[in-house]
Write a protein that holds these residues in place. Sequence first.
Motif, mmCIF file in Angstrom:
data_model
loop_
_atom_site.group_PDB
_atom_site.id
_atom_site.type_symbol
_atom_site.label_atom_id
_atom_site.label_comp_id
_atom_site.label_asym_id
_atom_site.label_seq_id
_atom_site.Cartn_x
_atom_site.Cartn_y
_atom_site.Cartn_z
ATOM 1 N N HIS A 44 0.874 9.746 9.038
ATOM 2 C CA HIS A 44 0.944 8.517 8.244
ATOM 3 C C HIS A 44 2.231 8.382 7.442
ATOM 4 C CE1 HIS A 44 -3.278 8.121 9.246
ATOM 5 N NE2 HIS A 44 -3.499 9.327 8.744
ATOM 6 N N HIS A 45 2.973 9.471 7.256
ATOM 7 C CA HIS A 45 4.203 9.447 6.460
ATOM 8 C C HIS A 45 5.341 10.091 7.238
ATOM 9 C CE1 HIS A 45 2.127 8.065 2.857
ATOM 10 N NE2 HIS A 45 1.204 8.991 3.078
ATOM 11 N N ALA A 46 6.541 9.566 7.038
ATOM 12 C CA ALA A 46 7.715 10.124 7.704
ATOM 13 C C ALA A 46 7.953 11.551 7.236
ATOM 14 C CB ALA A 46 8.943 9.264 7.418
ATOM 15 N N MET A 47 8.413 12.400 8.168
ATOM 16 C CA MET A 47 8.748 13.772 7.788
ATOM 17 C C MET A 47 9.776 13.773 6.668
ATOM 18 S SD MET A 47 8.997 16.006 11.263
ATOM 19 C CE MET A 47 7.671 16.008 12.465
ATOM 20 N N HIS A 48 10.798 12.937 6.823
ATOM 21 C CA HIS A 48 11.799 12.779 5.763
ATOM 22 C C HIS A 48 11.400 11.569 4.943
ATOM 23 C CE1 HIS A 48 15.496 12.325 3.581
ATOM 24 N NE2 HIS A 48 16.075 13.347 4.208
ATOM 25 N N CYS A 67 12.848 8.064 4.735
ATOM 26 C CA CYS A 67 12.710 7.166 5.889
ATOM 27 C C CYS A 67 11.366 6.452 5.902
ATOM 28 C CB CYS A 67 12.883 7.954 7.186
ATOM 29 S SG CYS A 67 14.479 8.774 7.361
ATOM 30 N N ASP A 68 10.522 6.726 4.920
ATOM 31 C CA ASP A 68 9.176 6.160 4.931
ATOM 32 C C ASP A 68 9.187 4.639 4.897
ATOM 33 O OD1 ASP A 68 6.780 7.364 5.370
ATOM 34 O OD2 ASP A 68 6.226 7.571 3.271
ATOM 35 N N ASP A 69 10.156 4.072 4.205
ATOM 36 C CA ASP A 69 10.229 2.613 4.082
ATOM 37 C C ASP A 69 11.433 2.045 4.822
ATOM 38 O OD1 ASP A 69 7.960 2.580 2.364
ATOM 39 O OD2 ASP A 69 9.237 3.178 0.701
ATOM 40 N N LEU A 70 11.891 2.771 5.836
ATOM 41 C CA LEU A 70 13.046 2.305 6.600
ATOM 42 C C LEU A 70 12.781 0.952 7.242
ATOM 43 C CD1 LEU A 70 15.873 2.873 7.811
ATOM 44 C CD2 LEU A 70 14.716 4.098 9.672
ATOM 45 N N ARG A 71 11.562 0.780 7.749
ATOM 46 C CA ARG A 71 11.163 -0.486 8.376
ATOM 47 C C ARG A 71 9.973 -1.066 7.629
ATOM 48 N NH1 ARG A 71 12.178 3.495 12.132
ATOM 49 N NH2 ARG A 71 13.906 3.062 13.559
ATOM 50 N N PRO A 72 9.728 -2.372 7.728
ATOM 51 C CA PRO A 72 8.560 -2.961 7.064
ATOM 52 C C PRO A 72 7.270 -2.305 7.554
ATOM 53 C CG PRO A 72 10.050 -4.678 7.830
ATOM 54 C CD PRO A 72 10.544 -3.392 8.423
ATOM 55 N N HIS A 73 6.395 -1.918 6.643
ATOM 56 C CA HIS A 73 5.131 -1.290 7.036
ATOM 57 C C HIS A 73 4.244 -2.258 7.803
ATOM 58 C CE1 HIS A 73 5.038 2.510 4.366
ATOM 59 N NE2 HIS A 73 6.288 2.106 4.523
ATOM 60 N N VAL A 74 4.333 -3.525 7.475
ATOM 61 C CA VAL A 74 3.605 -4.545 8.236
ATOM 62 C C VAL A 74 4.583 -5.118 9.252
ATOM 63 C CG1 VAL A 74 2.356 -6.723 8.160
ATOM 64 C CG2 VAL A 74 2.124 -5.082 6.273
ATOM 65 N N PRO A 75 4.428 -4.767 10.517
ATOM 66 C CA PRO A 75 5.424 -5.171 11.514
ATOM 67 C C PRO A 75 5.347 -6.653 11.864
ATOM 68 C CG PRO A 75 3.604 -4.065 12.592
ATOM 69 C CD PRO A 75 3.345 -3.960 11.104
ATOM 70 N N ASP A 76 6.425 -7.152 12.420
ATOM 71 C CA ASP A 76 6.466 -8.521 12.926
ATOM 72 C C ASP A 76 5.412 -8.645 14.029
ATOM 73 O OD1 ASP A 76 7.335 -10.602 14.966
ATOM 74 O OD2 ASP A 76 8.804 -10.996 13.392
ATOM 75 N N ALA A 77 4.400 -9.465 13.785
ATOM 76 C CA ALA A 77 3.254 -9.540 14.693
ATOM 77 C C ALA A 77 3.648 -10.034 16.082
ATOM 78 C CB ALA A 77 2.180 -10.446 14.096
ATOM 79 N N ALA A 78 4.548 -11.009 16.141
ATOM 80 C CA ALA A 78 4.950 -11.567 17.431
ATOM 81 C C ALA A 78 5.714 -10.531 18.255
ATOM 82 C CB ALA A 78 5.796 -12.818 17.230
ATOM 83 N N ARG A 79 6.606 -9.806 17.607
ATOM 84 C CA ARG A 79 7.373 -8.780 18.326
ATOM 85 C C ARG A 79 6.476 -7.641 18.784
ATOM 86 N NH1 ARG A 79 13.297 -7.797 15.483
ATOM 87 N NH2 ARG A 79 14.086 -9.942 15.722
ATOM 88 N N TRP A 115 6.974 2.695 13.122
ATOM 89 C CA TRP A 115 6.481 3.682 14.084
ATOM 90 C C TRP A 115 4.975 3.902 13.996
ATOM 91 C CZ3 TRP A 115 4.205 8.032 11.935
ATOM 92 C CH2 TRP A 115 4.464 8.263 10.573
ATOM 93 N N ARG A 116 4.387 3.672 12.836
ATOM 94 C CA ARG A 116 2.949 3.873 12.706
ATOM 95 C C ARG A 116 2.170 2.856 13.531
ATOM 96 N NH1 ARG A 116 4.684 5.486 6.800
ATOM 97 N NH2 ARG A 116 6.167 3.840 7.334
ATOM 98 N N ALA A 117 2.650 1.620 13.555
ATOM 99 C CA ALA A 117 1.966 0.570 14.311
ATOM 100 C C ALA A 117 2.157 0.767 15.817
ATOM 101 C CB ALA A 117 2.490 -0.802 13.893
#
Length: 255
Positions: A50-54, A57-69, A116-118
Amino acid sequence: LSVREAVQAGRAAPGGRGKAWAGSMRAFQARLAWRDHFMQKLEDEPAIEHHAMHRACDDLRPHVPDAARLAAWDKGETGLPFVDACMRSLRATGWLNFRMRSMVMAVASYHLWLDWRATGRVLARLFTDYEPGIHWPQVQMQSGVTGINTIRIYNPVKQGHDQDPTGEFTRRWLPELREVPDALLQEPWRWEGARRLAYPAPVVDVAAAARAARAAVRAVRRETGFAEEKRRVIARHASRKRPRPAADRQMKLDL
């Protein structure tokens, strides 16, 4: 079948079949060792599901991804032929080879900038050989959030040409591209007849998306405290094998 049985069988395999056979058996046994190495990562730190090793980097990308993409990538409708062929094949068969697994994950993480979680959950449901201890460390590695591994931004167009030079695999899973000339199969948007295809335009500009991802990753790596956290990750999760030469550890881009 336990890993111990597999190791013992490999060691007991007849050795009189030449150098190629011996090399293959050594490679097989090495893969078994790496299997345990990756499974131990999750055993040692279950939070990495659930969390980035580093943690930088945990918030490198939006946690809620672009739904269409996310939906386009999941269904094989990104407009990037080789990526879409791989995802449609995976949905039908439950399997991809390692390099293609790396590519679809990397494209999702870098070009589509999806968390990456999604995307990891999508793949976890599709892989028939899903093993959490291997899956989540690999997902993080291919997304560049471990902080210690080489960053690989795969060029999906180049990968299509390199891995499917005849176009057989791409056409099998994307029959809507049957009219596209071989030379433009991996870039159908460049074909003069693209407008009549029942195939979507690419959801991103491949080159521009790679540049943006590269800049974002480099910015995080320049942040104060990144090196200190990296040392913690290395001490806890890195292989104890001798490091490769510095030239081999550089950021690998647009493979």
